[in-house]
Design a protein around this motif. Sequence first.
Motif, PDB file in Angstrom:
ATOM      1  N   ASP A 199       0.860  -1.095  -0.048  1.00 33.26           N
ATOM      2  CA  ASP A 199      -0.030  -0.062  -0.003  1.00 33.26           C
ATOM      3  C   ASP A 199       0.884   1.301   0.057  1.00 33.26           C
ATOM      4  O   ASP A 199       0.704   2.365   0.769  1.00 33.26           O
ATOM      5  N   ARG A 200       1.939   1.159  -0.826  1.00 32.84           N
ATOM      6  CA  ARG A 200       2.984   2.739  -0.851  1.00 32.84           C
ATOM      7  C   ARG A 200       3.313   2.562  -2.234  1.00 32.84           C
ATOM      8  O   ARG A 200       3.151   1.697  -3.258  1.00 32.84           O
ATOM      9  N   ALA A 201       3.528   4.045  -2.582  1.00 35.73           N
ATOM     10  CA  ALA A 201       3.704   4.393  -4.023  1.00 35.73           C
ATOM     11  C   ALA A 201       5.274   3.966  -4.263  1.00 35.73           C
ATOM     12  O   ALA A 201       5.960   3.744  -3.192  1.00 35.73           O
ATOM     13  N   SER A 202       5.630   3.829  -5.351  1.00 34.95           N
ATOM     14  CA  SER A 202       7.124   3.710  -5.639  1.00 34.95           C
ATOM     15  C   SER A 202       7.824   4.512  -4.983  1.00 34.95           C
ATOM     16  O   SER A 202       9.174   4.109  -4.458  1.00 34.95           O
ATOM     17  N   VAL A 244       2.722  -3.721   7.785  1.00 30.28           N
ATOM     18  CA  VAL A 244       1.657  -2.501   8.056  1.00 30.28           C
ATOM     19  C   VAL A 244       1.431  -1.905   6.821  1.00 30.28           C
ATOM     20  O   VAL A 244       2.317  -1.441   6.051  1.00 30.28           O
ATOM     21  N   THR A 245       0.243  -1.264   6.693  1.00 28.87           N
ATOM     22  CA  THR A 245      -0.247  -0.632   5.508  1.00 28.87           C
ATOM     23  C   THR A 245       0.034   0.824   5.871  1.00 28.87           C
ATOM     24  O   THR A 245       0.415   1.089   6.938  1.00 28.87           O
ATOM     25  N   LYS A 246      -0.110   1.712   4.772  1.00 33.28           N
ATOM     26  CA  LYS A 246       0.071   3.271   4.946  1.00 33.28           C
ATOM     27  C   LYS A 246      -0.680   3.789   6.023  1.00 33.28           C
ATOM     28  O   LYS A 246      -0.135   4.743   6.725  1.00 33.28           O
ATOM     29  N   ASP A 247      -1.856   3.379   6.396  1.00 38.28           N
ATOM     30  CA  ASP A 247      -2.702   3.602   7.216  1.00 38.28           C
ATOM     31  C   ASP A 247      -2.446   3.093   8.677  1.00 38.28           C
ATOM     32  O   ASP A 247      -3.209   3.401   9.620  1.00 38.28           O
TER      33      ASP A 247
END
Length: 716
Positions: A199-202, A244-247
């Motif tokens: 859940d992250r951008a490059s 862990v996701t971005k949130d």
Amino acid sequence: MTRPLPSGGQERPAGTQPLASRRERVKVARKWAYLVSSTTYLPLSHDQIERELLGLLDRLLEAVAGDRPATESAAEVGAELVRLHCVGKTSLQCTVDVLAAALLAPADSGSADRLPERVARLLGALASGYVEAIRSAAVEQRDTSDQALLNAVRESQREWRASEAQLDEIFLGSPSGIAVTGLEGQLIRTNLALHRILDRASSEVDGGTLFDFVQEADRQLLKDGYRDLRDGKIDRLRSRPRFVTKDGDPFQATLIASLLRDSHGYVTIVTDDAELALLQNQLRHQLLHDMLTGLPNRQFFSTHLEHVLHLPNPATLYHVDLDGLSLVTDGLGRKAGDSLLRTAADRLRSVVAGENAMVARFESGKFGILIEKSASTPDIVTMIERINETLSEPVYIDGKGLAVTASFGVVEDLPRNVEPAELLRSADLAMRRAKSKGPGRWERYDPVWDNRTRESIGLVAAMPGAWENGELGIGYEPLVRLADGEIVGAEARLRWEHPELGLLPKERYLELAERTALIGALGAWLVKRGWTDKVAGGGAGMPLLVPLTPNQLADPRLAGTIRGILDSVAPAPDRLWLGLPAGALLVAGHEIVDNTRLLADLGIAVVLHNFGVTPGELALLEDLPVHAIRLDSRLMWQAVDKESMVLAGAKTMIALVRQAGITVLAGDLETSAQARWWQRAGAELGMGPLFTGDEGPATDIGSLIGGGRAGPLQGR
């Protein structure tokens, strides 16, 4: 007296040319060939080597004949030696030794004052040409090797680029997350699937480490695993850390890591367990459901049936087969058939929607329905009526209104001690029984009928092995003249002595065997065996009746097969009577009718079996060359009822038949009263249990050959 020399335009006194005779030259060439062959391998036979070297020797002799020897010719001879592969370590030395000795021996010693000089110059030119040829060959070989090496390098680079492109395609297109990391976990290269899982951008992933995205509680354990992998304690790291996701939401994933070949980093594959579980569920659904209708398949249905058998509530199993589906598929195409199947599946579900039930598709137009009974569950008749009423409502496909009915096999109140597979088989057999009675019918599971059917099918399946093992044999029933009781012929019948069930009646296996490929071979075997036994037993003049089935009659090879049998044993076709079922001829295709005429053309007597009194059967006597008829068994059973209208018609029919010159045979006679009645009615021949006795058909035709009276008719 002088003569011209072969080359150089010079003249020498006669007799001064070395090796003037061919014999001397051949001798030198043979020695030269022997010495050179001992220095290296030459890909030529010894005779070929001698011929080649003799030619080179002649060229050198031409070159030496003159004050100015032709050194260019000698150089060509040296190059030619290289072409002949005379390139061993001492090949040149042997050549110089042989040629020097030969060329320095002039025919006239008085004229040899300048010969050594000429020979030396020639041998020097030969050696020069030899060395230059070897050098050129070496250069050419080196150039060829260099080119081959260059081509190999180019091909290797091309394959490496293709392999790298394939790896890039896998890396970028994989649904699993892939990361190439350094030994400390720093991310060197990642794919888009990993960014999606994390859940992250490059930009948020680049420059970090894989551990940055793992929950703190699992981080150290994962680092220890990578260290063990680096130290060689494990070959591959398998772990299920929490990421862990971005949130900040935790999720669990499966991680597999391997050490790169240069040991300077790792390649890691990360798979989201939630996605994996979803994929597994999709695969499980596809495995257990029919792709066309979306219904459970046979495997799922069987598992559910096994579960229901352990429940206390009673249940009913329906095996459903759509009537007429093949007509739709064959007439309108597979697409129309599939559309009709999907509609039928939806309608079956709708009928049982209010019940605790499962509907499944087995194959083609066959479905299964399992209903767990409740107080409101309709009875079987009502349920079947509802299903057929719903199925018979037209559905419009490509502008055509289509509808079907269904045949049902029902197993009610399922027994708890029977395997699901056996219950499904019982329902299937009941459905087949219903389908044989016409469309839209249904039948309950009948244990007696079911066991008899299974036994019959099992017997048919075992027939090839029984034939191979000698269980199938032949029996003979006497053919009796009713006027005086004399045995005038015999009928050959298939006989099966089963090792467990004993002697089986033919009706138990011939009807089902008619549907198999074995029946044709059995018919030919029965004719050949019966005909051979009859001739060997001395009954060449006695007729042999062999009954055939519809499938045997339809075989286009029948006439040729029987003619071959007669020719190989005894060519008396009029003594062979073949029994053909009259009912089959009434509905037969042209193959059976054509075969019947072919058999008659061969001189074989045609006998119509189970002949009744219908107009169609009487018409057969005009259309076909019939020798005799065998009356229908139903007429035999009514033979003592002298007031019967059927028998009155039969009596009239017999008179008509005999006027046409056709013999009448009364079969299946059981009592003397029947035999006497039919003899008075006009029947000439008879056969049946009355004449075979309790022992049944004889296994030895010799006991019937030679005539004799049939015991039960004596003194009637």
